[in-house]
Scaffold this motif. Structure first.
Motif, mmCIF file in Angstrom:
data_model
loop_
_atom_site.group_PDB
_atom_site.id
_atom_site.type_symbol
_atom_site.label_atom_id
_atom_site.label_comp_id
_atom_site.label_asym_id
_atom_site.label_seq_id
_atom_site.Cartn_x
_atom_site.Cartn_y
_atom_site.Cartn_z
ATOM 1 N N THR A 20 -7.344 -1.209 -5.140
ATOM 2 C CA THR A 20 -6.229 -0.730 -4.318
ATOM 3 C C THR A 20 -4.912 -1.051 -4.998
ATOM 4 O OG1 THR A 20 -7.463 -1.022 -2.253
ATOM 5 C CG2 THR A 20 -5.073 -0.891 -2.091
ATOM 6 N N ARG A 70 -2.052 4.573 3.637
ATOM 7 C CA ARG A 70 -3.033 4.432 2.566
ATOM 8 C C ARG A 70 -3.575 5.799 2.201
ATOM 9 N NH1 ARG A 70 -8.826 1.253 2.274
ATOM 10 N NH2 ARG A 70 -9.454 2.958 3.644
ATOM 11 N N TRP A 122 -7.542 3.458 -4.264
ATOM 12 C CA TRP A 122 -6.660 3.561 -3.099
ATOM 13 C C TRP A 122 -5.249 3.187 -3.506
ATOM 14 C CZ3 TRP A 122 -8.346 5.915 1.097
ATOM 15 C CH2 TRP A 122 -9.708 5.875 1.410
ATOM 16 N N LYS A 182 -1.861 1.931 -1.440
ATOM 17 C CA LYS A 182 -1.481 1.459 -0.117
ATOM 18 C C LYS A 182 -0.021 1.037 -0.116
ATOM 19 C CE LYS A 182 -2.768 -1.973 3.413
ATOM 20 N NZ LYS A 182 -3.668 -3.112 3.710
#
Length: 219
Positions: free
Chosen positions: A125, A175, A194, A196
């Motif tokens: 992420t 996200r 991801w 975010k």
């Protein structure tokens, strides 16, 4: 999220122009088929060229092409513009077969880094703060990859032994899923990540906790 806004403008305009050209050609074709079809006693035209009409047609196409090239180039330039009134956060993105590594050189000691395997749901992420310029620097360890964030309508290629860069800014938390958009081998389809966006306070706490963890691991 400037990239998404600029992409929407370019896509809408180019779709409108393409639709207009398509409909115009279709109407002219139907007119030619219906009104100019052969009738008994009608001799076919012996004229093989219409230089004036063809020059008008060529000029119109040239003007449209030049306009689209200039408009798209200016739009690409606007995509790269950043708000000089906002602070900047730097992120180093390294692509490799077949996942991603995100480094934060502005963190204490530059130790904060996030990575993953991109297998069995282990997706890294990229955490970024809202209300700041996010300066992203891209490189690859092996082959050509491409960092693509569909929700932002933005993509940039990632090359080995080379750095590309772009700037993002997020006006809200959220996200979004990112992907590799360049076929890079066996597990290309699993090379997701991801991104975010969190508040500046939450981002600062996140960086401090990860930097402390990295320091402890090093010790």
């Amino acid at each position: 999220m400037n990239q998404r806004h600029v992409f929407g403008q370019v896509f809408t305009l180019e779709t409108a122009i393409a639709s207009f050209v398509f409909v115009t050609i279709l109407v002219l074709l139907l007119v030619a088929v219906v009104r100019r079809r052969a009738r008994p006693g009608t001799e076919p035209s012996q004229r093989t060229e219409r230089p004036r009409l063809e020059s008008y047609y060529l000029g119109a196409l040239g003007a449209i092409a030049v306009f689209l090239v200039v408009f798209t180039a200016l739009a690409n330039q606007r995509q790269q513009q950043s708000d000089h009134h906002l602070p900047t956060t730097h992120v180093d993105v390294t692509a490799f077969q077949w996942c991603w590594s995100f480094g934060y050189p502005d963190s204490p000691g530059g130790r904060t880094a996030v990575s993953g395997t991109c297998r069995h749901g282990d997706l890294p992420t990229l955490v970024v703060p809202t209300g700041r310029n996010i300066k992203v620097r891209l490189t690859s360890k092996d082959v050509i990859h491409s960092m693509w964030i569909p929700a932002l309508r933005y993509k940039m290629d990632v090359f080995p032994n080379h750095h590309n860069s772009f700037t993002l800014a997020f006006d809200r938390e959220g996200r979004w899923r990112g992907r590799c958009a360049e076929f890079c081998g066996l597990r290309h389809r699993t090379m997701d990540f991801w991104i975010k966006a969190v508040s500046p306070d939450e981002f600062r706490k996140w960086v401090q906790s990860h930097a402390a963890g990295a320091t402890g691991a090093a010790a």
